[in-house]
Scaffold this motif. Structure first.
Motif, PDB file in Angstrom:
ATOM      1  N   ALA A   1       0.822  -1.195   0.000  1.00  0.00           N
ATOM      2  CA  ALA A   1       0.000   0.000   0.000  1.00  0.00           C
ATOM      3  C   ALA A   1       0.863   1.253   0.000  1.00  0.00           C
ATOM      4  CB  ALA A   1      -0.907  -0.004   1.235  1.00  0.00           C
ATOM      5  N   TRP A   2       0.258   2.359  -0.411  1.00  0.00           N
ATOM      6  CA  TRP A   2       0.885   3.662  -0.290  1.00  0.00           C
ATOM      7  C   TRP A   2       0.835   4.038   1.184  1.00  0.00           C
ATOM      8  CZ3 TRP A   2       2.790   6.613  -4.333  1.00  0.00           C
ATOM      9  CH2 TRP A   2       2.559   6.102  -5.609  1.00  0.00           C
ATOM     10  N   ARG A   3       1.873   4.710   1.678  1.00  0.00           N
ATOM     11  CA  ARG A   3       1.885   5.112   3.081  1.00  0.00           C
ATOM     12  C   ARG A   3       2.849   6.284   3.287  1.00  0.00           C
ATOM     13  NH1 ARG A   3       4.838   0.895   1.993  1.00  0.00           N
ATOM     14  NH2 ARG A   3       6.908   0.618   2.859  1.00  0.00           N
ATOM     15  N   PRO A   4       2.546   7.093   4.289  1.00  0.00           N
ATOM     16  CA  PRO A   4       3.528   8.115   4.658  1.00  0.00           C
ATOM     17  C   PRO A   4       4.650   7.453   5.439  1.00  0.00           C
ATOM     18  CG  PRO A   4       1.596   8.228   6.086  1.00  0.00           C
ATOM     19  CD  PRO A   4       1.329   7.160   5.067  1.00  0.00           C
ATOM     20  N   THR A   5       5.829   8.020   5.393  1.00  0.00           N
ATOM     21  CA  THR A   5       6.910   7.500   6.223  1.00  0.00           C
ATOM     22  C   THR A   5       6.612   7.859   7.681  1.00  0.00           C
ATOM     23  OG1 THR A   5       8.169   9.516   5.808  1.00  0.00           O
ATOM     24  CG2 THR A   5       8.674   7.603   4.418  1.00  0.00           C
ATOM     25  N   ALA A   6       7.345   7.257   8.590  1.00  0.00           N
ATOM     26  CA  ALA A   6       7.098   7.464  10.022  1.00  0.00           C
ATOM     27  C   ALA A   6       7.147   8.941  10.407  1.00  0.00           C
ATOM     28  CB  ALA A   6       8.096   6.662  10.844  1.00  0.00           C
ATOM     29  N   ASP A   7       8.049   9.699   9.792  1.00  0.00           N
ATOM     30  CA  ASP A   7       8.141  11.119  10.138  1.00  0.00           C
ATOM     31  C   ASP A   7       7.150  11.977   9.358  1.00  0.00           C
ATOM     32  OD1 ASP A   7       9.231  11.332   7.578  1.00  0.00           O
ATOM     33  OD2 ASP A   7      11.200  11.981   8.268  1.00  0.00           O
ATOM     34  N   GLY A   8       6.468  11.363   8.364  1.00  0.00           N
ATOM     35  CA  GLY A   8       5.458  12.082   7.602  1.00  0.00           C
ATOM     36  C   GLY A   8       5.974  12.975   6.497  1.00  0.00           C
ATOM     37  N   TRP A   9       7.282  13.016   6.293  1.00  0.00           N
ATOM     38  CA  TRP A   9       7.824  13.941   5.303  1.00  0.00           C
ATOM     39  C   TRP A   9       8.116  13.305   3.945  1.00  0.00           C
ATOM     40  CZ3 TRP A   9       6.864  18.749   5.838  1.00  0.00           C
ATOM     41  CH2 TRP A   9       6.687  19.262   7.111  1.00  0.00           C
ATOM     42  N   SER A  10       7.739  12.046   3.784  1.00  0.00           N
ATOM     43  CA  SER A  10       7.869  11.386   2.487  1.00  0.00           C
ATOM     44  C   SER A  10       6.675  10.473   2.284  1.00  0.00           C
ATOM     45  CB  SER A  10       9.145  10.546   2.405  1.00  0.00           C
ATOM     46  OG  SER A  10      10.294  11.349   2.509  1.00  0.00           O
ATOM     47  N   LEU A  11       6.359  10.224   1.027  1.00  0.00           N
ATOM     48  CA  LEU A  11       5.326   9.270   0.650  1.00  0.00           C
ATOM     49  C   LEU A  11       6.034   8.036   0.118  1.00  0.00           C
ATOM     50  CD1 LEU A  11       2.289   8.674   0.145  1.00  0.00           C
ATOM     51  CD2 LEU A  11       2.611   9.655  -2.138  1.00  0.00           C
ATOM     52  N   CYS A  12       5.659   6.877   0.630  1.00  0.00           N
ATOM     53  CA  CYS A  12       6.271   5.625   0.221  1.00  0.00           C
ATOM     54  C   CYS A  12       5.304   4.873  -0.699  1.00  0.00           C
ATOM     55  CB  CYS A  12       6.605   4.790   1.454  1.00  0.00           C
ATOM     56  SG  CYS A  12       7.563   3.322   1.087  1.00  0.00           S
ATOM     57  N   ALA A  13       5.765   4.558  -1.903  1.00  0.00           N
ATOM     58  CA  ALA A  13       4.964   3.820  -2.872  1.00  0.00           C
ATOM     59  C   ALA A  13       4.958   2.335  -2.504  1.00  0.00           C
ATOM     60  CB  ALA A  13       5.531   4.026  -4.276  1.00  0.00           C
ATOM     61  N   PRO A  14       4.052   1.558  -3.095  1.00  0.00           N
ATOM     62  CA  PRO A  14       4.007   0.124  -2.781  1.00  0.00           C
ATOM     63  C   PRO A  14       5.322  -0.621  -2.995  1.00  0.00           C
ATOM     64  CG  PRO A  14       2.006   0.769  -3.888  1.00  0.00           C
ATOM     65  CD  PRO A  14       2.934   1.971  -3.945  1.00  0.00           C
TER      66      PRO A  14
END
Length: 103
Positions: A6-19
């Motif tokens: 799934a798409w998700r924000p990184t733990a710090d919220g400053w990046s978007l992580c693709a599947p």
């Protein structure tokens, strides 16, 4: 079986992580917009709700700013080799159209 990617924000919220784990760095305004649409995947989030989110965060933006941010995010994600699953609904708002990981 492994859970679906799934798409998700990184733990710090400053990046978007693709599947596939590709990362896209986010500006503060891009982060606010994505938080707004990713909280309720598959649900229409109105432009007014997003503008209120910016206002609550102390961001002074004009009514067309969400469109510009979506355009910029699509371009960044495209450069990472993906298609951002964020759909614009004319006169309604935006919908994040895939699974979002919460952890």
């Amino acid at each position: 079986a492994a859970p679906p990617l799934a798409w998700r924000p990184t733990a710090d919220g400053w990046s978007l992580c693709a599947p596939d784990a590709a990362m896209v760095e986010l500006s503060p305004q891009e982060r606010l917009l994505l938080e707004g649409v990713m909280e309720s995947p598959g649900t229409v989030v109105s432009r007014e709700a997003l503008l209120a989110r910016f206002d609550d965060a102390g961001e002074d933006i004009d009514a067309q700013r969400p469109d510009m941010l979506v355009h910029r995010l699509r371009k960044k994600v495209g450069q990472a080799g993906h298609r951002l699953p964020l759909r614009t609904l004319y006169r309604s708002g935006y919908v994040f159209q895939v699974n979002v990981a919460t952890a």
